[in-house]
Motif scaffolding. Structure first.
Motif, PDB file in Angstrom:
ATOM      1  N   GLU A 169       0.644  -1.017  -0.187  1.00 21.25           N
ATOM      2  CA  GLU A 169      -0.222   0.045   0.194  1.00 21.25           C
ATOM      3  C   GLU A 169       0.975   1.349  -0.166  1.00 21.25           C
ATOM      4  OE1 GLU A 169      -2.735   0.043  -0.706  1.00 21.25           O
ATOM      5  OE2 GLU A 169      -4.394  -1.467   0.126  1.00 21.25           O
ATOM      6  N   GLY A 170       2.418   0.943   0.255  1.00 20.31           N
ATOM      7  CA  GLY A 170       2.893   2.221   0.416  1.00 20.31           C
ATOM      8  C   GLY A 170       2.727   2.710   1.748  1.00 20.31           C
ATOM      9  N   ALA A 171       3.147   4.229   2.081  1.00 22.66           N
ATOM     10  CA  ALA A 171       2.878   4.678   3.700  1.00 22.66           C
ATOM     11  C   ALA A 171       3.054   5.924   3.076  1.00 22.66           C
ATOM     12  CB  ALA A 171       4.815   5.257   4.121  1.00 22.66           C
ATOM     13  N   PRO A 172       1.519   6.270   3.846  1.00 20.86           N
ATOM     14  CA  PRO A 172       1.308   6.047   5.467  1.00 20.86           C
ATOM     15  C   PRO A 172       0.262   4.298   4.957  1.00 20.86           C
ATOM     16  CG  PRO A 172      -0.491   7.547   5.298  1.00 20.86           C
ATOM     17  CD  PRO A 172       0.456   7.363   4.480  1.00 20.86           C
ATOM     18  N   VAL A 173      -0.531   4.078   6.112  1.00 19.33           N
ATOM     19  CA  VAL A 173      -0.296   2.520   6.361  1.00 19.33           C
ATOM     20  C   VAL A 173      -1.035   2.014   7.809  1.00 19.33           C
ATOM     21  CG1 VAL A 173       1.465   0.571   5.927  1.00 19.33           C
ATOM     22  CG2 VAL A 173      -1.030  -0.121   5.361  1.00 19.33           C
ATOM     23  N   VAL A 174      -1.662   1.819   8.253  1.00 22.38           N
ATOM     24  CA  VAL A 174      -1.814   0.973   9.381  1.00 22.38           C
ATOM     25  C   VAL A 174      -1.923  -0.410   9.243  1.00 22.38           C
ATOM     26  CG1 VAL A 174      -3.536   0.550  11.686  1.00 22.38           C
ATOM     27  CG2 VAL A 174      -2.774   2.649  10.660  1.00 22.38           C
ATOM     28  N   VAL A 175      -1.545  -1.375  10.229  1.00 20.02           N
ATOM     29  CA  VAL A 175      -1.851  -3.187   9.865  1.00 20.02           C
ATOM     30  C   VAL A 175      -2.301  -3.398  11.525  1.00 20.02           C
ATOM     31  CG1 VAL A 175      -0.851  -5.206   9.968  1.00 20.02           C
ATOM     32  CG2 VAL A 175       0.023  -3.637   8.754  1.00 20.02           C
ATOM     33  N   VAL A 176      -3.509  -4.276  10.829  1.00 21.27           N
ATOM     34  CA  VAL A 176      -3.891  -5.200  12.634  1.00 21.27           C
ATOM     35  C   VAL A 176      -3.890  -6.735  12.432  1.00 21.27           C
ATOM     36  CG1 VAL A 176      -6.434  -5.375  13.326  1.00 21.27           C
ATOM     37  CG2 VAL A 176      -6.046  -3.149  12.558  1.00 21.27           C
ATOM     38  N   ASP A 177      -3.444  -6.741  13.316  1.00 24.39           N
ATOM     39  CA  ASP A 177      -2.592  -8.434  12.835  1.00 24.39           C
ATOM     40  C   ASP A 177      -3.688  -9.331  14.293  1.00 24.39           C
ATOM     41  OD1 ASP A 177      -1.976 -11.042  13.050  1.00 24.39           O
ATOM     42  OD2 ASP A 177       0.131  -9.776  12.684  1.00 24.39           O
ATOM     43  N   LEU A 178      -5.349 -10.081  14.149  1.00 28.94           N
ATOM     44  CA  LEU A 178      -5.921 -10.375  14.989  1.00 28.94           C
ATOM     45  C   LEU A 178      -5.331 -12.533  15.383  1.00 28.94           C
ATOM     46  CD1 LEU A 178      -8.595  -9.065  12.933  1.00 28.94           C
ATOM     47  CD2 LEU A 178      -8.924  -9.020  15.421  1.00 28.94           C
ATOM     48  N   ARG A 219     -21.001 -13.826  21.896  1.00 30.29           N
ATOM     49  CA  ARG A 219     -20.197 -14.171  21.011  1.00 30.29           C
ATOM     50  C   ARG A 219     -20.536 -12.397  20.859  1.00 30.29           C
ATOM     51  NH1 ARG A 219     -23.093 -19.690  18.813  1.00 30.29           N
ATOM     52  NH2 ARG A 219     -21.666 -21.121  19.905  1.00 30.29           N
ATOM     53  N   SER A 220     -21.324 -11.702  21.142  1.00 26.22           N
ATOM     54  CA  SER A 220     -22.001 -10.220  20.895  1.00 26.22           C
ATOM     55  C   SER A 220     -20.563  -9.865  21.638  1.00 26.22           C
ATOM     56  CB  SER A 220     -22.934 -10.263  21.406  1.00 26.22           C
ATOM     57  OG  SER A 220     -23.458  -8.444  20.913  1.00 26.22           O
ATOM     58  N   GLY A 221     -20.261 -10.325  22.589  1.00 22.95           N
ATOM     59  CA  GLY A 221     -19.474  -9.044  23.271  1.00 22.95           C
ATOM     60  C   GLY A 221     -17.703  -9.598  22.663  1.00 22.95           C
ATOM     61  N   ILE A 222     -17.499 -11.152  22.285  1.00 27.59           N
ATOM     62  CA  ILE A 222     -16.472 -11.440  21.938  1.00 27.59           C
ATOM     63  C   ILE A 222     -16.186 -10.353  20.854  1.00 27.59           C
ATOM     64  CG2 ILE A 222     -14.668 -13.194  20.902  1.00 27.59           C
ATOM     65  CD1 ILE A 222     -16.024 -14.725  23.356  1.00 27.59           C
ATOM     66  N   ILE A 223     -17.271 -10.651  19.794  1.00 27.75           N
ATOM     67  CA  ILE A 223     -17.071 -10.001  18.303  1.00 27.75           C
ATOM     68  C   ILE A 223     -17.026  -9.046  17.839  1.00 27.75           C
ATOM     69  CG2 ILE A 223     -17.663 -10.699  15.769  1.00 27.75           C
ATOM     70  CD1 ILE A 223     -18.390 -13.762  16.847  1.00 27.75           C
ATOM     71  N   GLY A 229     -17.898  -6.555  19.892  1.00 26.40           N
ATOM     72  CA  GLY A 229     -16.450  -5.884  21.171  1.00 26.40           C
ATOM     73  C   GLY A 229     -15.402  -6.041  20.183  1.00 26.40           C
ATOM     74  N   GLU A 230     -15.229  -6.548  19.718  1.00 26.36           N
ATOM     75  CA  GLU A 230     -13.520  -6.685  18.659  1.00 26.36           C
ATOM     76  C   GLU A 230     -13.352  -5.626  17.754  1.00 26.36           C
ATOM     77  OE1 GLU A 230      -9.122  -8.109  17.949  1.00 26.36           O
ATOM     78  OE2 GLU A 230     -10.889  -7.145  20.190  1.00 26.36           O
ATOM     79  N   VAL A 231     -14.936  -5.450  16.988  1.00 25.44           N
ATOM     80  CA  VAL A 231     -15.044  -4.752  15.830  1.00 25.44           C
ATOM     81  C   VAL A 231     -14.688  -3.568  16.504  1.00 25.44           C
ATOM     82  CG1 VAL A 231     -16.784  -4.212  13.906  1.00 25.44           C
ATOM     83  CG2 VAL A 231     -16.633  -6.838  14.387  1.00 25.44           C
ATOM     84  N   ALA A 232     -15.775  -2.831  17.376  1.00 25.59           N
ATOM     85  CA  ALA A 232     -16.222  -1.856  18.304  1.00 25.59           C
ATOM     86  C   ALA A 232     -13.918  -1.347  18.684  1.00 25.59           C
ATOM     87  CB  ALA A 232     -16.707  -1.760  19.565  1.00 25.59           C
ATOM     88  N   ARG A 233     -13.748  -1.612  19.360  1.00 28.33           N
ATOM     89  CA  ARG A 233     -12.561  -1.981  19.851  1.00 28.33           C
ATOM     90  C   ARG A 233     -11.831  -1.145  18.038  1.00 28.33           C
ATOM     91  NH1 ARG A 233      -9.187  -6.168  22.893  1.00 28.33           N
ATOM     92  NH2 ARG A 233      -9.274  -6.788  21.573  1.00 28.33           N
ATOM     93  N   ILE A 234     -11.228  -2.377  17.538  1.00 28.60           N
ATOM     94  CA  ILE A 234     -10.364  -1.674  16.747  1.00 28.60           C
ATOM     95  C   ILE A 234     -10.849  -1.369  15.364  1.00 28.60           C
ATOM     96  CG2 ILE A 234      -9.729  -3.102  14.423  1.00 28.60           C
ATOM     97  CD1 ILE A 234      -9.967  -6.016  15.365  1.00 28.60           C
ATOM     98  N   ASP A 235     -12.618  -0.884  15.257  1.00 27.89           N
ATOM     99  CA  ASP A 235     -12.065   0.658  14.402  1.00 27.89           C
ATOM    100  C   ASP A 235     -12.275   1.487  15.285  1.00 27.89           C
ATOM    101  OD1 ASP A 235     -13.551  -0.663  12.152  1.00 27.89           O
ATOM    102  OD2 ASP A 235     -15.813  -0.485  12.783  1.00 27.89           O
TER     103      ASP A 235
END
Length: 254
Positions: free
Chosen positions: A121-130, A189-193, A195-201
């Motif tokens: 992607e070139g720079a800048p770029v952000v990586v999310v490694d799950l 499952r709602s909290g885990i999944i 919740g993770e999406v909300a945290r990342i975003d």
């Protein structure tokens, strides 16, 4: 051919490259107690399953966050190729400029992710490694590794609830139909999944605010497929980003 090995706390991923092409890849459970003989048997088995002659592997590059396994894999690499493997760490050329307080602290997988992301992607770029942890890596507009965020991963969080809350069951990480769970398992499952999406975003938006600009966001790791579909900030998924990054590190050091 080049074998790339990413030894994580939970899983070990391997990729076999012919030039720039990833011709085979495997993932299996990391077992920190394995001996070199056990690692070698597992590796031979993976090659046989794919009808690939292990003697076609002539070099190895390793990223490891499990010190007990690093030398095991290095020993196996030497026995297969007759060469010293490249082990990503201090002293290895990466071409990645650092703004981190202590670059020696950065995990080899985080370095590989950053290098591959810049290539894509070139720079800048952000990586999310799950993975076992959820890592967010930030590369600024000048291509410098600025740092990032390390948080418990989804599987780690799910295991913690089961371990520390006596009445909560162990659950598979499967996307629930609704955010409001009408039973204990779906609520977890709602909290885990979700919740993770909300945290990342939320964290990605906070990163953009600090940078003063937005950037492409690449997701990778075992849970990246599910999260990419739900996220509002992730722009691309590359499930084998780390393996491609290891190939790029290899090219700078051979």
């Amino acid at each position: 051919m080049l074998l790339t090995v990413d030894i994580g706390n939970t899983q070990t991923a391997m990729g076999l490259f012919e030039g720039e092409e990833l011709v085979a890849h495997w993932v299996f459970t990391t077992r920190a107690q394995d001996t070199a003989d056990e690692v070698r048997l597992s590796l031979i088995g993976q090659f046989k399953l794919n009808d690939i002659d292990i003697s076609s592997c002539d070099d190895v590059v390793i990223a490891s966050v499990v010190p007990a396994l690093t030398e095991c894999w290095a020993s196996v690499a030497r026995s297969i190729t007759g060469r010293e493997p490249i082990i990503v760490g201090p002293g290895i050329k990466t071409g990645l400029a650092m703004r981190y307080d202590n670059p020696a602290e950065i995990g080899a997988d985080r370095v590989a992710d950053a290098i591959a992301a810049i290539k894509l992607e070139g720079a800048p770029v952000v990586v999310v490694d799950l993975g076992t942890t959820t890592n967010i890596e930030v590369i600024d507009e000048k291509g410098r590794f600025m740092g990032g965020i390390i948080a418990p991963g989804m599987g780690t969080g799910a295991d913690a609830m089961f371990t520390h809350a006596a009445r909560l069951p162990q659950v598979d990480i499967v996307e629930p139909a609704h955010a409001i769970g009408t039973n204990t398992i779906d609520a977890m499952r709602s909290g885990i999944i979700f919740g993770e999406v909300a945290r990342i975003d939320g964290l990605v938006r906070a990163i953009f605010d600090e940078l003063g600009y937005e950037a492409p966001v690449i997701a990778t790791g075992g849970f990246s497929g599910m999260i990419t579909e739900l996220s509002q900030t992730i722009t691309r998924r590359e499930p084998r980003l780390t393996l491609h990054g290891l190939r790029l590190v290899y090219e700078k050091n051979r």
